[in-house]
Design a protein around this motif. Structure first.
Motif, PDB file in Angstrom:
ATOM      1  N   UNK A   1       0.841  -1.198   0.000  1.00 15.46           N
ATOM      2  CA  UNK A   1       0.000   0.000   0.000  1.00 15.46           C
ATOM      3  C   UNK A   1       0.875   1.246   0.000  1.00 15.46           C
ATOM      4  N   UNK A   2       0.303   2.347  -0.532  1.00 20.43           N
ATOM      5  CA  UNK A   2       1.048   3.609  -0.599  1.00 20.43           C
ATOM      6  C   UNK A   2       0.885   4.450   0.661  1.00 20.43           C
ATOM      7  N   UNK A   3      -0.112   4.101   1.478  1.00 17.34           N
ATOM      8  CA  UNK A   3      -0.366   4.870   2.702  1.00 17.34           C
ATOM      9  C   UNK A   3      -0.845   3.922   3.801  1.00 17.34           C
TER      10      UNK A   3
ATOM     11  N   UNK B   1       4.407  13.304  -0.882  1.00 15.66           N
ATOM     12  CA  UNK B   1       4.878  14.526  -1.549  1.00 15.66           C
ATOM     13  C   UNK B   1       3.781  15.097  -2.453  1.00 15.66           C
ATOM     14  N   UNK B   2       3.129  14.212  -3.245  1.00 18.82           N
ATOM     15  CA  UNK B   2       2.078  14.659  -4.162  1.00 18.82           C
ATOM     16  C   UNK B   2       0.863  15.181  -3.385  1.00 18.82           C
ATOM     17  N   UNK B   3       0.508  14.515  -2.297  1.00 18.19           N
ATOM     18  CA  UNK B   3      -0.637  14.954  -1.498  1.00 18.19           C
ATOM     19  C   UNK B   3      -0.411  16.356  -0.949  1.00 18.19           C
TER      20      UNK B   3
ATOM     21  N   UNK C   1      -4.499  14.436   5.012  1.00 20.70           N
ATOM     22  CA  UNK C   1      -4.051  15.109   3.790  1.00 20.70           C
ATOM     23  C   UNK C   1      -4.190  14.176   2.593  1.00 20.70           C
ATOM     24  N   UNK C   2      -3.713  12.939   2.753  1.00 24.52           N
ATOM     25  CA  UNK C   2      -3.781  11.969   1.656  1.00 24.52           C
ATOM     26  C   UNK C   2      -5.231  11.651   1.322  1.00 24.52           C
ATOM     27  N   UNK C   3      -6.039  11.441   2.352  1.00 21.16           N
ATOM     28  CA  UNK C   3      -7.439  11.096   2.134  1.00 21.16           C
ATOM     29  C   UNK C   3      -8.172  12.192   1.365  1.00 21.16           C
ATOM     30  N   UNK C   4      -7.878  13.456   1.676  1.00 18.97           N
ATOM     31  CA  UNK C   4      -8.587  14.573   1.059  1.00 18.97           C
ATOM     32  C   UNK C   4      -8.099  14.875  -0.353  1.00 18.97           C
ATOM     33  N   UNK C   5      -6.787  14.826  -0.541  1.00 21.31           N
ATOM     34  CA  UNK C   5      -6.241  15.300  -1.812  1.00 21.31           C
ATOM     35  C   UNK C   5      -5.852  14.169  -2.769  1.00 21.31           C
TER      36      UNK C   5
ATOM     37  N   UNK D   1      -8.338   8.537  -4.197  1.00 24.19           N
ATOM     38  CA  UNK D   1      -8.304   7.187  -4.753  1.00 24.19           C
ATOM     39  C   UNK D   1      -7.233   6.312  -4.093  1.00 24.19           C
ATOM     40  N   UNK D   2      -6.410   6.909  -3.251  1.00 27.58           N
ATOM     41  CA  UNK D   2      -5.348   6.156  -2.577  1.00 27.58           C
ATOM     42  C   UNK D   2      -5.913   5.411  -1.373  1.00 27.58           C
TER      43      UNK D   2
END
Length: 455
Positions: free
Chosen positions: A129-131, A176-178, A196-200, A203-204
């Motif tokens: 997984x990425x996160x 970094x992308x998020x 941050x990841x969840x919002x931006x 799809x992750x």
């Protein structure tokens, strides 16, 4: 490359203290020191970055020198908000090559009891997984208030609710992308990196690792006392994959090796090529309450082998009687063997274990957490074992001496049978099983820990 980011930029306003909470002392060290050391000692962590409030960077630098944190590569000035501190760490690696091979593991500096298991599973999850987040189930009913914050508007189904902890881990490119997208949002609001990841990056997928109740965050004044007690009760498990073949050629000395767990340790170690020596009052007439007996025993082994790798003290006495039924001779005997004997063995072993960079092992009892009626002296001396081991682990850390203690549940040994009689087999540990975990502990690289052995 696994990079641990220790977020230590807070100023501890809710504690009402004149210094940040990460500098509070618990169990002999600052909270920050405990936290960094959890990652410093972890085999899968390659680098550590500490993000610190600018006013306290010098304090962190002093700790770095004092503690010889070889994995700490950067100490960075943090921002006023949590997300700003995370962003500082991300930017520090933006010109690093092979970014697609970097993992970031963000952790609150004020969660000093993060376990090896949690770090292991978090890093392992990054393979798929990425996160990754860490959380524990919500055990209380959660209520949502209306806009007035005075009345309930809804009661969510708690079976789907968890309480978030840290670490939170990400592939570097993902986080970094998020943040790149987040910084373009003029209305940015965030409490953690997974948010941050969840919002931006909706799809992750964010995988959740099971956290632990002990992995608490120091927030309120009461938490200091809870943390202190949790450190006292802190338990560690040796790696179950440790090979007993590593005992080959090692020299093991067991005081109290005439029966029970000590004897089983010797028998198992011998099968795997260790050179083993047992000493007790019935073997070689060695009494650990007499320091000269202990010193002579170790000198004898060293003279023959030229080294001593491991010293174990499994000797103890238990009299299951009300203390007012014991005469002074019995009282002194219990103290002399259970407490003074422990001190004698440990101190006499120091020079040999320092030379071999080996380990010392003591034994406590489940009664160390609370004194038990009818064996008050035994309970109190076993509580002393834990404190003694924890203190010396800190004192002798720079000498590369590891010292731990085993805390077995009720175990079938001659001493227990003499005091409790015949008990149902299924309610007792086998001494051989305790011996195996004890040997694994000797071969492990941790120190100052209580190793619980349970059915």
């Amino acid at each position: 490359m696994n990079v641990a980011i220790i977020l230590a930029g807070g100023i501890g306003s809710r504690l009402g203290l004149g210094k940040p909470k990460q500098f509070m002392k618990v169990a002999g060290k600052t909270v920050l020191e405990h936290t960094v050391e959890a990652f410093q000692k972890h085999d899968l962590i390659d680098e550590i970055v500490i993000v610190m409030h600018a006013n306290y960077v010098h304090d962190a630098e002093s700790m770095l020198l004092k503690n010889h944190w070889t994995k700490v590569k950067r100490i960075l000035n943090g921002g006023s908000e949590r997300y700003e501190s995370s962003l500082v760490a991300i930017k520090a690696y933006e010109n690093t090559s092979n970014q697609d091979q970097i993992n970031f593991i963000f952790h609150d500096a004020v969660r000093p009891l993060v376990s090896k298991r949690i770090i292991d599973e978090t890093i392992s999850a990054l393979r798929n997984y990425d996160a990754v987040d860490v959380a524990i189930p919500a055990v209380d009913t959660i209520i949502e208030l209306d806009s007035s914050k005075q009345f309930i508007s809804s009661i969510p189904n708690r079976s789907y609710l968890n309480r978030g902890q840290t670490p939170q881990a990400f592939k570097y490119k993902t986080i970094q992308r998020a943040y790149e997208l987040a910084m373009q949002d003029p209305n940015l609001q965030a409490t953690d990196d997974c948010g941050i990841v969840r919002k931006y990056l909706p799809k992750t997928e964010i995988y959740v690792v099971q956290g632990a109740e002990q992995n608490i965050k120091l927030t309120y004044p009461e938490d200091i006392y809870v943390l202190d007690k949790l450190f006292q009760l802190k338990s560690t498990e040796p790696d179950g994959n440790i090979a007993f073949e590593d005992l080959k050629g090692k020299v093991l000395v067991v005081f109290g090796g005439n029966s029970g767990i000590g004897l089983d340790m010797i028998n198992i170690a011998k099968k795997h090529g260790a050179h083993c020596y047992a000493f007790s009052r019935s073997i070689n007439n060695t009494d650990i309450s007499d320091v000269s007996d202990v010193e002579n025993a170790l000198e004898q082994v060293y003279g023959k082998e030229g080294k001593v790798n491991y010293v174990v003290n499994s000797a103890a006495v238990l009299n299951k009687e009300p203390i007012m039924h014991l005469n002074n001779r019995t009282i002194n005997s219990i103290i002399d063997i259970n407490y003074k004997g422990m001190v004698h063995v440990t101190v006499a072993a120091y020079k040999y274990i320092k030379e071999s960079k080996g380990a010392i092992l003591q034994f406590t009892s489940s009664s160390y957490t609370r004194g038990r009626a009818n064996y008050a002296l035994y309970s109190s001396t076993k509580a002393a074992v834990v404190n003694f081991v924890q203190a010396l682990a800190e004192e002798w850390e720079q000498d590369n001496i590891r010292i731990n203690c085993i805390n077995p549940q009720r175990t079938k040994t001659p001493m227990r049978t003499a005091n409790f009689g015949i008990e149902p087999e299924g309610t007792l540990l086998k001494s051989e099983d305790v011996a195996k975990i004890s040997l694994q502990t000797l071969l492990s690289n941790f120190s100052g820990n209580v190793v619980d052995v349970k059915l």
